[in-house]
Design a protein around this motif. Structure first.
Motif, PDB file in Angstrom:
ATOM      1  N   GLN A   1       7.160  -6.349  -2.307  1.00 43.16           N
ATOM      2  CA  GLN A   1       8.206  -7.338  -2.537  1.00 43.16           C
ATOM      3  C   GLN A   1       9.123  -6.890  -3.676  1.00 43.16           C
ATOM      4  N   ASN A   2       8.540  -6.350  -4.735  1.00 35.15           N
ATOM      5  CA  ASN A   2       9.321  -5.879  -5.890  1.00 35.15           C
ATOM      6  C   ASN A   2       9.006  -4.420  -6.159  1.00 35.15           C
ATOM      7  N   ASP A   3      10.045  -3.656  -6.410  1.00 35.82           N
ATOM      8  CA  ASP A   3       9.912  -2.217  -6.669  1.00 35.82           C
ATOM      9  C   ASP A   3      10.997  -1.868  -7.675  1.00 35.82           C
ATOM     10  N   ILE A   4      10.597  -1.393  -8.846  1.00 34.77           N
ATOM     11  CA  ILE A   4      11.580  -0.994  -9.873  1.00 34.77           C
ATOM     12  C   ILE A   4      11.234   0.416 -10.330  1.00 34.77           C
ATOM     13  N   PHE A   5      12.210   1.304 -10.234  1.00 32.79           N
ATOM     14  CA  PHE A   5      12.010   2.715 -10.565  1.00 32.79           C
ATOM     15  C   PHE A   5      12.956   3.137 -11.685  1.00 32.79           C
TER      16      PHE A   5
ATOM     17  N   PHE B   1       0.932 -14.717  -7.511  1.00 36.56           N
ATOM     18  CA  PHE B   1       1.083 -14.993  -6.090  1.00 36.56           C
ATOM     19  C   PHE B   1      -0.268 -14.755  -5.431  1.00 36.56           C
ATOM     20  N   PRO B   2      -0.784 -15.715  -4.640  1.00 31.10           N
ATOM     21  CA  PRO B   2      -2.141 -15.559  -4.102  1.00 31.10           C
ATOM     22  C   PRO B   2      -2.333 -14.231  -3.360  1.00 31.10           C
ATOM     23  N   GLY B   3      -3.281 -13.444  -3.838  1.00 31.41           N
ATOM     24  CA  GLY B   3      -3.555 -12.156  -3.208  1.00 31.41           C
ATOM     25  C   GLY B   3      -2.623 -11.042  -3.641  1.00 31.41           C
ATOM     26  N   GLY B   4      -1.612 -11.377  -4.436  1.00 37.69           N
ATOM     27  CA  GLY B   4      -0.643 -10.377  -4.866  1.00 37.69           C
ATOM     28  C   GLY B   4      -1.200  -9.484  -5.971  1.00 37.69           C
ATOM     29  N   ILE B   5      -0.641  -8.284  -6.076  1.00 37.45           N
ATOM     30  CA  ILE B   5      -1.083  -7.305  -7.075  1.00 37.45           C
ATOM     31  C   ILE B   5       0.152  -6.691  -7.721  1.00 37.45           C
ATOM     32  N   VAL B   6       0.164  -6.628  -9.054  1.00 38.55           N
ATOM     33  CA  VAL B   6       1.214  -5.859  -9.720  1.00 38.55           C
ATOM     34  C   VAL B   6       0.631  -4.500 -10.100  1.00 38.55           C
ATOM     35  N   VAL B   7       1.440  -3.473  -9.898  1.00 39.84           N
ATOM     36  CA  VAL B   7       1.007  -2.101 -10.173  1.00 39.84           C
ATOM     37  C   VAL B   7       2.076  -1.426 -11.015  1.00 39.84           C
TER      38      VAL B   7
ATOM     39  N   MET C   1       7.282   0.214 -11.148  1.00 40.20           N
ATOM     40  CA  MET C   1       6.396  -0.943 -10.943  1.00 40.20           C
ATOM     41  C   MET C   1       6.565  -1.480  -9.531  1.00 40.20           C
ATOM     42  N   PHE C   2       5.457  -1.970  -8.989  1.00 44.90           N
ATOM     43  CA  PHE C   2       5.447  -2.560  -7.655  1.00 44.90           C
ATOM     44  C   PHE C   2       4.791  -3.941  -7.718  1.00 44.90           C
ATOM     45  N   HIS C   3       5.261  -4.842  -6.890  1.00 48.89           N
ATOM     46  CA  HIS C   3       4.558  -6.108  -6.676  1.00 48.89           C
ATOM     47  C   HIS C   3       4.180  -6.137  -5.203  1.00 48.89           C
ATOM     48  N   LEU C   4       2.872  -6.059  -4.935  1.00 46.39           N
ATOM     49  CA  LEU C   4       2.337  -6.000  -3.575  1.00 46.39           C
ATOM     50  C   LEU C   4       1.967  -7.416  -3.131  1.00 46.39           C
ATOM     51  N   ILE C   5       2.440  -7.781  -1.945  1.00 43.46           N
ATOM     52  CA  ILE C   5       2.157  -9.110  -1.386  1.00 43.46           C
ATOM     53  C   ILE C   5       1.368  -8.916  -0.094  1.00 43.46           C
TER      54      ILE C   5
END
Lengths: 125, 125
Positions: free
Chosen positions: B116-120, B76-82, B102-106
């Motif tokens: 946008q996405n957060d899994i714990f 996703f443009p500019g997005g970051i997965v952490v 895990m996080f997906h930052l938009i």
């Protein structure tokens, strides 16, 4: 929709670990040139570097035992994020290693998926 | 570029856990209506449901100790997965709980990011 994401994510992950454990070289089919793998903090990009890393791990033969699979649709159209926890059993070893791994699956024009993002960590402690 | 992704991802995650541990209600600013959280297998969507879950966890006061942070640019443009691993120390308890998240930052139009996405998942075993 949500159910389909979960079904596709689970099926992909099961396929991934099946290939990893039975025919690791064939994992090349699941990565593209843009794909990224961060393996225990080491960053690799592109199908060649990623597969070279995976095929040369100090794990000649291993078996992944999946504990949990969580899936969500991602912001990329048709994309799926998957979070896996499980254990890794090395051939000839009694103890398993706990691991967590996340994948970002991106759809291909052919109706399949490839791994754009792949992050793997062993869980110590 | 790669360094910036890492810097932004790390700063965001440190901010996230700082808010979680010091002023959990303010985490609402990091989620949008489209955001998804999967917490120990329970799926939640939208800032209200997510924050209600986080604010009502059986963890009155806790402290996150981060072990590893891995970041990658997403599709996703500019997005970051952490991907984060660490330990959770509950107030009054001696033992820590290991977790992975895990996080997906938009990116937002304002130049910030939302989750946008957060899994714990807690890591047992």
């Amino acid at each position: 929709m949500e159910e389909q994401v979960e079904m596709v994510g689970r099926a992909f992950v099961e396929h991934y670990y099946h290939l990893f454990d039975s025919d690791r070289a064939s994992l090349a089919s699941l990565y593209h040139q843009s794909s990224m793998l961060t393996f225990e903090g080491q960053k690799l990009q592109g199908v060649d570097d990623i597969c070279s890393k995976l095929n040369n791990l100090p794990l000649e033969k291993c078996h992944h035992i999946i504990s949990t699979i969580d899936t969500q649709p991602s912001s990329f159209p048709g994309g799926i994020v998957v979070f896996v926890s499980g254990s890794l059993l090395q051939s000839g070893e009694e103890h398993t290693l706990r691991f967590s791994q996340m994948f970002h699956l991106i759809p291909t024009p052919e109706g399949s998926f490839y791994l754009q993002n792949d992050i793997f960590r062993l869980n110590y402690g």
